[in-house]
Every structure is written in structure tokens, then in C-alpha cells.
Design an enzyme around this catalytic site. Structure first.
Site, PDB file in Angstrom:
ATOM      1  N   GLY A  20       6.845  -1.990   7.572  1.00 28.41           N
ATOM      2  CA  GLY A  20       8.193  -1.467   7.341  1.00 28.41           C
ATOM      3  C   GLY A  20       9.280  -2.515   7.132  1.00 28.41           C
ATOM      4  CB  SER A  21       9.379  -6.114   6.226  1.00 31.18           C
ATOM      5  OG  SER A  21       8.765  -6.175   4.958  1.00 31.18           O
ATOM      6  CG  ASN A  22       9.959  -3.818   1.118  1.00 31.68           C
ATOM      7  OD1 ASN A  22      10.801  -4.357   0.414  1.00 31.68           O
ATOM      8  ND2 ASN A  22       8.678  -4.210   1.142  1.00 31.68           N
ATOM      9  CG  MET A  95      -0.543   1.202   2.078  1.00 31.51           C
ATOM     10  SD  MET A  95       0.144   0.363   0.627  1.00 31.51           S
ATOM     11  CE  MET A  95      -0.992  -0.982   0.453  1.00 31.51           C
ATOM     12  CG  LEU A  98       3.250  10.338  -3.418  1.00 32.65           C
ATOM     13  CD1 LEU A  98       4.704   9.983  -3.709  1.00 32.65           C
ATOM     14  CD2 LEU A  98       3.165  11.260  -2.197  1.00 32.65           C
ATOM     15  CG  ASN A 112       5.561   1.834  -5.275  1.00 32.34           C
ATOM     16  OD1 ASN A 112       5.671   1.697  -4.049  1.00 32.34           O
ATOM     17  ND2 ASN A 112       4.520   1.345  -5.944  1.00 32.34           N
ATOM     18  CG  HIS A 114       2.511  -2.998  -7.155  1.00 29.18           C
ATOM     19  ND1 HIS A 114       1.570  -2.367  -6.383  1.00 29.18           N
ATOM     20  CD2 HIS A 114       1.851  -3.917  -7.895  1.00 29.18           C
ATOM     21  CE1 HIS A 114       0.368  -2.868  -6.656  1.00 29.18           C
ATOM     22  NE2 HIS A 114       0.520  -3.808  -7.573  1.00 29.18           N
ATOM     23  CG  ASP A 150       0.689   0.471  -8.506  1.00 31.01           C
ATOM     24  OD1 ASP A 150       1.551   1.039  -7.830  1.00 31.01           O
ATOM     25  OD2 ASP A 150      -0.327  -0.050  -7.998  1.00 31.01           O
ATOM     26  CD  GLU A 179       7.169  -6.756  -1.701  1.00 33.33           C
ATOM     27  OE1 GLU A 179       7.384  -5.706  -1.064  1.00 33.33           O
ATOM     28  OE2 GLU A 179       6.039  -7.278  -1.762  1.00 33.33           O
TER      29      GLU A 179
HETATM   30  C1  GAR Z   1       4.835  -4.707   0.480  1.00 34.01           C
HETATM   31  O1  GAR Z   1       4.391  -5.972   0.064  1.00 34.01           O
HETATM   32  C2  GAR Z   1       4.754  -3.718  -0.668  1.00 34.01           C
HETATM   33  O2  GAR Z   1       5.070  -4.286  -1.914  1.00 34.01           O
HETATM   34  C3  GAR Z   1       3.305  -3.342  -0.622  1.00 34.01           C
HETATM   35  O3  GAR Z   1       3.023  -3.206   0.741  1.00 34.01           O
HETATM   36  C4  GAR Z   1       3.850  -4.100   1.475  1.00 34.01           C
HETATM   37  C5  GAR Z   1       4.562  -3.326   2.548  1.00 34.01           C
HETATM   38  O4  GAR Z   1       5.270  -4.176   3.413  1.00 34.01           O
HETATM   39  N1  GAR Z   1       3.059  -2.138  -1.346  1.00 34.01           N
HETATM   40  C6  GAR Z   1       1.936  -1.886  -1.986  1.00 34.01           C
HETATM   41  O5  GAR Z   1       1.001  -2.662  -2.024  1.00 34.01           O
HETATM   42  C7  GAR Z   1       1.903  -0.547  -2.697  1.00 34.01           C
HETATM   43  N2  GAR Z   1       0.869  -0.518  -3.650  1.00 34.01           N
HETATM   44  P1  GAR Z   1       6.338  -3.588   4.413  1.00 34.01           P
HETATM   45  O6  GAR Z   1       5.661  -2.420   5.173  1.00 34.01           O
HETATM   46  O7  GAR Z   1       6.649  -4.730   5.329  1.00 34.01           O
HETATM   47  O8  GAR Z   1       7.521  -3.122   3.644  1.00 34.01           O
END
Ligand code: GAR
Length: 192
Positions: A20-22, A95, A98, A112, A114, A150, A179
Site C-alpha cells: 500500500g505504499s501507493n 493483483m 477485473l 492502474n 504498472h 495492462d 510511481e
Molecule cells: C507497485 O510496484 C505497483 O506498480 C505494482 O505492485 C506494487 C504495489 O506496491 N502493481 C502491479 O504489479 C500490478 N500489475 P504498493 O502496494 O506498495 O503500492
């Protein structure tokens, strides 16, 4: 994408599965005066997702739905999304893929992030694959979600140079920082 009414901020839901850093970063962004969004809902398909703590800390409504059966997970999500009048869905490390049907209901309103320079390296293990392929550059992409994995229209991309001694881990860490910069920018781009 146009804001639906006047100066009101766009009600946004963030879907997560893990760290969940994003999400944390988008919550921070949503609190800026000039931010075009409020985050009103967090949905996780994983009850142990660490990211859920950011929802609790910020008093944001959070829901955990199993998506083992995609239909059921989506149906439950849809109910609360409609109830809370959500107008934008940000997938942030969610992950699960949908369904066409769900995407249709939120056409043009799901985005999204990626961790690759799409259209390169769709799917999983992007950093490992970029290194294996001896790419000189990698990066991250914010894109609209359509029914092909994607593959939706790209909103924003950031490219970084791959260093000689990079590992999948070091690359992932560096790209994650990027990101956090481009996701808010991409949201502002589509809503302002
Ligand atoms: C991020 O790097 C995001 O781009 C990736 O998962 C990570 C989640 O990090 N997403 C995918 O690979 C989707 N196909 P986070 O939970 O710290 O935000």
C-alpha cells in the site's frame, strides 16, 4: 475525463492487495488543497494487506472482499462503490484482474499503475524480466484499465536507466519512488 460537477473533488476508491505504499502516497496527495480527488474508499482482496492500515489511520472507509470468486468480489465492491458515489477507481498494487463486465460499468474511470514501460512486460515479475532481457531502461506507467491486461491507453510514463549492478529488488525500489511521483501527476492530468 471531466470532473462531474463544478469545483467538487472527484470521489475516489483505491484498490490494493499488499503493502500500500501507493495508497499511502495517494492519501497524502488527496489532502493537498489543489488535489482533484478525495479518497473515500479502500478495497482490498487480501485481509492481511499491510496497506489497510493507511485507511484506518486516515479514517477512510475500508472493505476487504475475497476475490477468489471474482464475480462475488466485484458484486460486493460494486455495491459499496455505488453507495459511496465513487467516480474514479485507482488500482494500486491490486493483483486481481477485473472482469470485462465490471470494467464496462466504470468505463474510462479505472486507472492502474504498472511497474514497467508498457507495452513492455505486462503482467507479473516485471523487474526480473526487464533484467533478464538486458533492457537499458525500465520504469512505470499509469494507464486506463480496459479488458486486456495492462493494455489500456497510457496516461503517463516515467523511464529510468537500469544500472549494471541492479537487482530486481533495487530496481523495484527505485521504480516505486517514481510511481509515487507519477500516480498523482496522472490523476491531475486526467481530472484537471
Ligand atoms: C507497485 O510496484 C505497483 O506498480 C505494482 O505492485 C506494487 C504495489 O506496491 N502493481 C502491479 O504489479 C500490478 N500489475 P504498493 O502496494 O506498495 O503500492
Amino acid at each position: 475525463m471531466k470532473k462531474l460537477s463544478g469545483n467538487k473533488k472527484t470521489k475516489t476508491a483505491v484498490f490494493i492487495s499488499g503493502a500500500g505504499s501507493n495508497l499511502k502516497n495517494l492519501i497524502k496527495f488527496s489532502k493537498f488543497k489543489k488535489s482533484p480527488i478525495t479518497i473515500d474508499l479502500v478495497i482490498s482482496n487480501n485481509k492481511n494487506a499491510k496497506g489497510l492500515k493507511y485507511a484506518s489511520k486516515n479514517k477512510i472507509k475500508k472493505k476487504n472482499f475475497s476475490f477468489r470468486n471474482t464475480n462475488i468480489g466485484e458484486k460486493k465492491s460494486l455495491e459499496i462503490l455505488l453507495k459511496k458515489k465513487i467516480r474514479l477507481i485507482c488500482l494500486a498494487g491490486f493483483m486481481k484482474v477485473l472482469s470485462k463486465n465490471f470494467i464496462k460499468k466504470f468505463r474510462g474511470k479505472i486507472i492502474n499503475i504498472h511497474p514497467s514501460l508498457l507495452p513492455k512486460f505486462k503482467g507479473l515479475n516485471t523487474h526480473k524480466r526487464a533484467l533478464k532481457n538486458k533492457e537499458n531502461f525500465s520504469g512505470c506507467t499509469v494507464h486506463y484499465v480496459n479488458s486486456n491486461l495492462d493494455s489500456g491507453k497510457i496516461i503517463l510514463q516515467k523511464r529510468i536507466k537500469i544500472k549494471k549492478n541492479d537487482t530486481a529488488y533495487s530496481l523495484q525500489k527505485r521504480i516505486l519512488k517514481e510511481e509515487h511521483k507519477i500516480y498523482p501527476k496522472a490523476i491531475s492530468k486526467i481530472l484537471n
